[in-house]
Design a protein around this motif. Structure first.
Motif, mmCIF file in Angstrom:
data_model
loop_
_atom_site.group_PDB
_atom_site.id
_atom_site.type_symbol
_atom_site.label_atom_id
_atom_site.label_comp_id
_atom_site.label_asym_id
_atom_site.label_seq_id
_atom_site.Cartn_x
_atom_site.Cartn_y
_atom_site.Cartn_z
ATOM 1 N N ASP A 278 7.254 3.782 4.106
ATOM 2 C CA ASP A 278 8.074 2.609 4.446
ATOM 3 C C ASP A 278 7.942 1.520 3.391
ATOM 4 N N ASP A 279 6.795 1.466 2.688
ATOM 5 C CA ASP A 279 6.671 0.559 1.538
ATOM 6 C C ASP A 279 7.699 0.957 0.460
ATOM 7 N N ASP B 217 8.194 -1.899 6.886
ATOM 8 C CA ASP B 217 8.100 -2.715 5.663
ATOM 9 C C ASP B 217 9.451 -3.203 5.136
ATOM 10 N N ASN C 55 -2.158 -2.807 9.279
ATOM 11 C CA ASN C 55 -2.383 -3.649 8.088
ATOM 12 C C ASN C 55 -3.422 -4.731 8.366
ATOM 13 N N THR D 196 3.013 -5.994 2.646
ATOM 14 C CA THR D 196 3.261 -4.982 3.684
ATOM 15 C C THR D 196 2.089 -4.002 3.759
ATOM 16 N N GLY D 197 0.930 -4.512 3.358
ATOM 17 C CA GLY D 197 -0.319 -3.776 3.506
ATOM 18 C C GLY D 197 -1.353 -4.781 4.009
ATOM 19 N N ASP E 38 0.891 -1.175 0.000
ATOM 20 C CA ASP E 38 0.000 0.000 0.000
ATOM 21 C C ASP E 38 0.925 1.220 0.000
ATOM 22 N N ASN F 135 -2.295 3.008 3.205
ATOM 23 C CA ASN F 135 -1.696 4.341 3.336
ATOM 24 C C ASN F 135 -2.294 5.294 2.313
HETATM 25 CA CA CA Z 1 2.727 -0.675 4.251
#
Ligand code: CA
Ligand code: BDR
Length: 319
Positions: free
Chosen positions: A15-16, A247, A172, A129-130, A11, A40
């Motif tokens: 940090d992604d 992430d 998440n 990572t979402g 997302d 995000n």
């Molecule tokens: Ca994320």
């Protein structure tokens, strides 16, 4: 060096974006695609941000697929005010990057994941990572992928510490606890990189100033993007004295599990009541000697940060 086939499911907030940089900078990764998620930012913005970040890093060969726009239990998704505060309205700290020349692929993120699982099997590592909406949708459409995908290392959840959106829930997981529960109770080989370890792995302006000093476009833009995130953390979590590398830590642990100590546990995710989104041991399967979740409990943050800085700085130097 044998390269790991990797898919990121993001997302794409700040940090992604660092997770993308870690995967592109790691010498042992073959990043075969990125799937977008919501959280995000909305799902189309996440895909757009991923394409912009890939272009900034000279990785325009990586395709981006659009994922599910919201949880299957809801009709709609709105970005939370706290997400906008931490990542900026555009998700990448209000930093302007050029319009990407590459478009998202026409194949859906869910179909891409199913196809890749069949093509690469145990060689495939998936890093969500979402929210886990895309993975749960893929599992529902093609249940056999639970036995095909080598490993799923996810950023999400909290076992030994409180949540960050409620006392129990991490963001998440909280976006779609039903999807998370389907994933946690499936036969997938899961590694959970949750707040237990990500809140101990911090970045400060000491590091971003090293990127800025490179005087490259990638170094300066990433310093601007991450400084926005550090400034937001200074307001929302002043006790941390830095921003959490949520992430990119998941990518690091997928590649080198010795960054963390772990506990093997059968888990489920609470989908009702005040502890909605809690990731916790499943009482019905506690005694089962075979466990499907490896939960990260402590982290060698100094060694991780060294690797993180080596990969990202080398990458930014060249771009
Ligand atoms: Ca994320
Ligand atoms: C997680 O939520 C998102 O805001 C971040 O990108 C990270 O994946 C932290 O709880």
């Amino acid at each position: 060096m044998a390269k790991r086939k990797m898919i990121l499911d993001l997302d794409t907030g700040i940090d992604d974006a660092m997770a993308i940089a870690y995967a592109v900078g790691a010498p042992d990764v073959d990043l075969i695609g990125i799937i977008s998620s919501y959280g995000n930012v909305v799902v189309d913005q996440a895909a757009y941000n991923s394409l912009q970040i890939l272009a900034l890093l000279g990785a325009t060969d990586v395709p981006v697929f659009v994922g599910e726009p919201h949880a299957s239990t809801t009709e709609h998704f709105d970005v939370m005010a706290i997400s906008e505060q931490i990542h900026g309205k555009n998700g990448i700290g209000e930093v302007d990057l050029p319009t990407p020349t590459r478009q998202p692929e026409t194949q859906s993120g869910v179909d891409f994941l199913i196809e890749a699982a069949h093509q690469y099997g145990a060689d495939l590592t998936l890093i969500p990572t979402g929210p886990l909406t895309n993975l749960a949708a893929a599992l529902e459409k093609s249940p056999d992928i639970a036995h095909l995908i080598g490993n799923v290392t996810l950023m999400g959840g909290a076992l030994t510490v409180p949540g960050n959106v409620s006392h129990y829930a991490e963001a998440n997981i909280n976006q779609d606890a039903e999807a998370a529960n389907a994933v946690f109770t499936s036969d997938l080989d899961l590694t959970m990189v949750g707040l237990d370890v990500t809140l101990r792995t911090l970045l400060t302006k000491t590091e971003t100033s090293q990127w800025r000093a490179l005087k490259t476009t990638a170094g300066e833009k990433f310093a601007d993007i991450v400084d926005y995130y550090i400034a937001a953390y200074d307001i929302t979590s002043p006790d941390l004295h830095g921003c959490a590398l949520h992430d990119p830590l998941a990518v690091g642990v997928a590649l080198d599990p010795t960054f963390v100590t772990t506990l093997g546990l059968n888990m489920y995710v609470e989908t009702t009541g005040e502890d909605y989104g809690r990731t916790i041991g499943d009482p019905a399967r506690l005694d089962d000697p075979k466990t499907n979740v490896t939960v990260a409990l402590t982290v060698d943050k100094d060694r991780y940060l060294k690797t993180f800085m080596t990969y990202l700085t080398t990458l930014f130097k060249a771009n």
